[in-house]
Scaffold this active site. Structure first.
Site, PDB file in Angstrom:
ATOM      1  CG  MET A  12       0.098   0.905   8.778  1.00 22.65           C
ATOM      2  SD  MET A  12       0.412   2.700   8.747  1.00 22.65           S
ATOM      3  CE  MET A  12       0.457   3.030   6.984  1.00 22.65           C
ATOM      4  CB  VAL A  41      -1.740 -11.210  -5.158  1.00 25.56           C
ATOM      5  CG1 VAL A  41      -2.512 -11.103  -3.861  1.00 25.56           C
ATOM      6  CG2 VAL A  41      -0.625 -10.190  -5.246  1.00 25.56           C
ATOM      7  CE1 TYR A 127       2.914   1.581  -4.733  1.00 28.10           C
ATOM      8  CE2 TYR A 127       2.623   3.961  -4.825  1.00 28.10           C
ATOM      9  CZ  TYR A 127       2.227   2.725  -4.356  1.00 28.10           C
ATOM     10  OH  TYR A 127       1.137   2.626  -3.527  1.00 28.10           O
TER      11      TYR A 127
END
Length: 290
Positions: A12, A41, A127
């Site tokens: 987004m 990455v 997270y």
């Protein structure tokens, strides 16, 4: 004209950043947009090759499956921490400025006033730990970096809470929504504009909070979504987090302070209600049929 690299460009924020750069007059030839499929990455060599030749890198690449991270913390750490370190190392090696996107999940959510930019990190979830580690890596490895924390994101380019509530409104007479988690609903387009502002104004490097003015709960946000859609907000009923158990703990208080904007005499993001009104038609619009 600066050359921009956007990692994680399919999300987004990455999509809205590309739109924002185009609207600001940045030529499409000066923007390299790499999705997760285009650039891993966690591959340091690939990251170095991708960063070379760019003046600004916006690292939107992230493992964002908050609940899955509880059982796949290694995968989250690889992207959010090691990946961030790889991007920071590559930027430092060629003198490229870095905008690294982070999150309110680096805080525990037990505060009773907005978290300052220099507040101690205290993540609750896997997270959050992975994103905190990414922040530390960027700060240690790349002096020319802005760490931009944001929260409660919604936008037209992907699944999010606002879209989900608007869809559920069509299917259910009433909705029970959590009223004990407080935060700042934030439109990805506002964050993209804030990123451009930091770079264009040569704002001081360091930590910035790119969240909306004002705060509310998920219950309050859903009532406002209903109101703006012309629906009866009383169809939304308050509930507690205990009614919706999830693998990853959520910060109960995710309100971030905006002192850095004031000190730099830069305009912060708009109020969340105003942005929701501007964004909602596009956010809830059905995608065109193929």
């Amino acid at each position: 004209m600066a050359r921009w690299l956007v990692t994680g460009s399919g999300g987004m924020l990455g999509l809205d950043l590309q739109v924002t750069l185009a609207l600001a007059g940045v030529d499409e030839d000066d923007v390299t947009a790499l999705t997760r499929a285009d650039l891993d990455v966690t591959d340091a060599d690939a990251v170095r090759d991708a960063v070379r030749g760019h003046d600004v890198v916006v690292n939107c690449a992230a493992y964002t499956a908050v609940d899955d991270a509880e059982t796949h913390e290694g995968q989250a750490f690889a992207v959010n921490a090691i990946g961030a370190a790889n991007v920071a190392d590559a930027c430092r090696s060629v003198g490229t400025r870095l905008v690294h996107i982070s999150t309110d999940y680096v805080f525990s959510g037990d505060a009773d006033e907005p978290y300052a930019e220099d507040a101690a990190l205290s993540p609750l979830s896997a997270y959050g730990r992975s994103k905190a580690a990414g922040e530390w890596a960027v700060q240690a490895r790349c002096p020319q970096a802005w760490i931009v924390r944001t929260a409660w994101l919604y936008g037209a380019g992907g699944p999010n809470f606002v879209k989900t509530m608007a869809r559920l409104a069509e299917r259910h007479d009433t909705l029970d929504v959590v009223d004990d988690q407080r935060g700042q609903p934030t439109w990805t387009m506002d964050v993209a504009r804030a990123v451009l502002r930091l770079v264009d104004e040569s704002a001081p490097f360091g930590v910035w909070h790119a969240t909306s003015q004002g705060d509310t709960t998920k219950f309050g946000l859903t009532r406002e979504i209903f109101r703006q859609l012309g629906l009866d907000p009383d169809r939304v009923r308050p509930a507690t987090s205990d009614a919706f158990p999830l693998p990853a703990p959520r910060p109960a208080y995710s309100v971030l302070g905006h002192d850095a904007w004031r000190m730099a005499r830069l305009a912060p993001l708009p109020h969340w209600e105003a942005s929701l009104a501007e964004a909602l038609p596009d956010v809830v619009a059905e995608p065109p049929s193929s």
